[in-house]
Design a protein around this motif. Structure first.
Motif, PDB file in Angstrom:
ATOM      1  N   GLN A  27      89.675  57.320 113.603  1.00 45.69           N
ATOM      2  CA  GLN A  27      88.982  58.585 113.319  1.00 45.69           C
ATOM      3  C   GLN A  27      89.675  59.783 113.966  1.00 45.69           C
ATOM      4  O   GLN A  27      89.729  59.914 115.187  1.00 45.69           O
ATOM      5  N   PHE A  29      89.260  63.734 112.942  1.00 46.94           N
ATOM      6  CA  PHE A  29      88.521  64.551 111.977  1.00 46.94           C
ATOM      7  C   PHE A  29      89.193  65.906 111.733  1.00 46.94           C
ATOM      8  O   PHE A  29      89.810  66.484 112.623  1.00 46.94           O
ATOM      9  N   GLY A  57      83.758  60.263 106.793  1.00 48.55           N
ATOM     10  CA  GLY A  57      83.433  60.590 108.188  1.00 48.55           C
ATOM     11  C   GLY A  57      82.283  61.579 108.251  1.00 48.55           C
ATOM     12  O   GLY A  57      81.274  61.422 107.553  1.00 48.55           O
ATOM     13  N   VAL A  75      83.082  56.228 100.065  1.00 55.72           N
ATOM     14  CA  VAL A  75      82.832  54.961 100.755  1.00 55.72           C
ATOM     15  C   VAL A  75      83.217  55.119 102.224  1.00 55.72           C
ATOM     16  O   VAL A  75      84.315  55.575 102.544  1.00 55.72           O
ATOM     17  N   ARG A  77      82.816  53.319 106.254  1.00 57.13           N
ATOM     18  CA  ARG A  77      82.545  52.117 107.013  1.00 57.13           C
ATOM     19  C   ARG A  77      81.656  52.348 108.226  1.00 57.13           C
ATOM     20  O   ARG A  77      80.993  51.437 108.690  1.00 57.13           O
ATOM     21  N   GLY A 101      80.518  50.742 103.373  1.00 56.01           N
ATOM     22  CA  GLY A 101      81.334  49.536 103.238  1.00 56.01           C
ATOM     23  C   GLY A 101      82.791  49.783 103.548  1.00 56.01           C
ATOM     24  O   GLY A 101      83.188  50.887 103.940  1.00 56.01           O
ATOM     25  N   ASP A 102      83.578  48.722 103.330  1.00 56.85           N
ATOM     26  CA  ASP A 102      85.008  48.747 103.593  1.00 56.85           C
ATOM     27  C   ASP A 102      85.731  49.084 102.287  1.00 56.85           C
ATOM     28  O   ASP A 102      85.581  48.363 101.290  1.00 56.85           O
ATOM     29  N   VAL A 122      95.070  51.253 106.653  1.00 61.81           N
ATOM     30  CA  VAL A 122      94.190  51.133 105.489  1.00 61.81           C
ATOM     31  C   VAL A 122      94.760  51.948 104.316  1.00 61.81           C
ATOM     32  O   VAL A 122      94.777  51.493 103.173  1.00 61.81           O
TER      33      VAL A 122
END
Ligand code: SAM
Length: 270
Positions: A27, A29, A57, A75, A77, A101-102, A122
């Motif tokens: 993270q 931001f 986020g 989406v 997480r 979710g992922d 990712v």
């Protein structure tokens, strides 16, 4: 009734919901509205368009996409972000849907522009999946993705240098890839160690007679031993060295000297 213009500043949202940046979730931001609006303009006009955002986020980029008139499916997480995102959804008049979710397990909705500021590992995994899919053209309309600048440069690299490799061929053999903007590390909270850049990719036409899997096998071998001559690095790919010779490409060359179109032509003969 709340509206986008009446939303509290992002810093306040982060403090109120206790969104201390998690390193494990990558993270960092972005809070600068002008910068976020510039990123939201990269895919082109979004009024009425569908956007799939990965990793919203606290919702800075999401707000910019909504200000641009998009409908957003996002989406995320991190459960801590769901409450502020629900407030944002309400303020947008229901133009934002959030999936908890992922992203690695979620399919983007058909017809969406994909926009994301994601952790490096990712982001690259998703990019490879989105670019490597069949059939082509894909269900998504464009990709606007933030990467470490070094990765962004590999995606858009031309032959002849160290940045040029598998990722460049994957991103360019049936797509247009460009570096849309650089983002200074100080724009993030907390600032990451390295600079970032936004890449914009739009699907093009797939050359006939070549599958993504064959091309990937070829570039994996060629760039897996990039300091070696192609005669050596491609020795384990049946028919590859003969294909080079038939095409008049000197097998003593190294992978980084071949154009994207050369890899496509060789893959077609395999
Ligand atoms: N979009 C926000 C911004 O620009 O300020 C946040 C960016 S932050 C670099 C990355 C976001 O991706 C975080 O909110 C994190 O929780 C989320 N994230 C990380 N891994 C994820 C995954 N596998 N699936 C979905 N979201 C993920």
């Amino acid at each position: 009734m709340s509206s986008l213009a009446g939303l509290p500043p992002l810093r306040e949202v982060i403090a109120r919901h206790g969104l201390s940046a998690s390193k494990a979730l990558g993270q960092n931001f972005l809070l600068d509205e002008q910068l976020l609006d510039r990123i939201a303009r990269v895919p082109g006009p979004l009024d009425g368009a569908l956007v799939y955002e990965v990793g919203p986020g606290p919702g800075g980029l999401t707000r910019a996409l909504l200000r641009a008139g998009a409908r957003v499916t996002a989406v995320e997480r991190d459960r801590r972000c769901l409450a502020p995102l629900a407030e944002l959804s309400e303020a947008s008049g229901g133009r934002l849907d959030v999936i908890e979710g992922d992203a690695l397990e979620v399919e983007p909705p058909a017809g969406a522009h994909i926009v994301a500021n994601l952790p490096y590992n990712v982001g690259t995994a998703l990019l490879v999946r989105w670019l490597g899919g069949e059939p082509w053209p894909p269900a998504w309309r464009s990709l606007t993705l933030m990467f470490q600048q070094e990765v962004a440069e590999r995606i858009v690299a031309k032959p002849g240098g160290d940045a040029y490799g598998r990722l460049s061929v994957l991103a360019q053999w049936r797509s247009e890839a460009r570096l849309a903007m650089k983002v200074h590390r100080s724009a993030f909270v907390p600032p990451p160690k390295v600079m970032s850049a936004v890449v914009h990719i739009t699907p093009g036409t797939q050359p006939e007679g070549v599958s993504a899997a064959t091309l990937e096998r070829l570039t994996a071998a060629a760039f897996g031993q990039r300091r070696k001559m192609l005669r050596r690095s491609l020795a384990g790919v049946p028919g590859a060295v003969e294909a080079l010779e038939n095409l008049g490409i000197d097998p003593e060359r190294r992978a980084e000297t071949l154009a994207v179109a050369d890899f496509v032509t060789v893959a077609r003969l395999l």
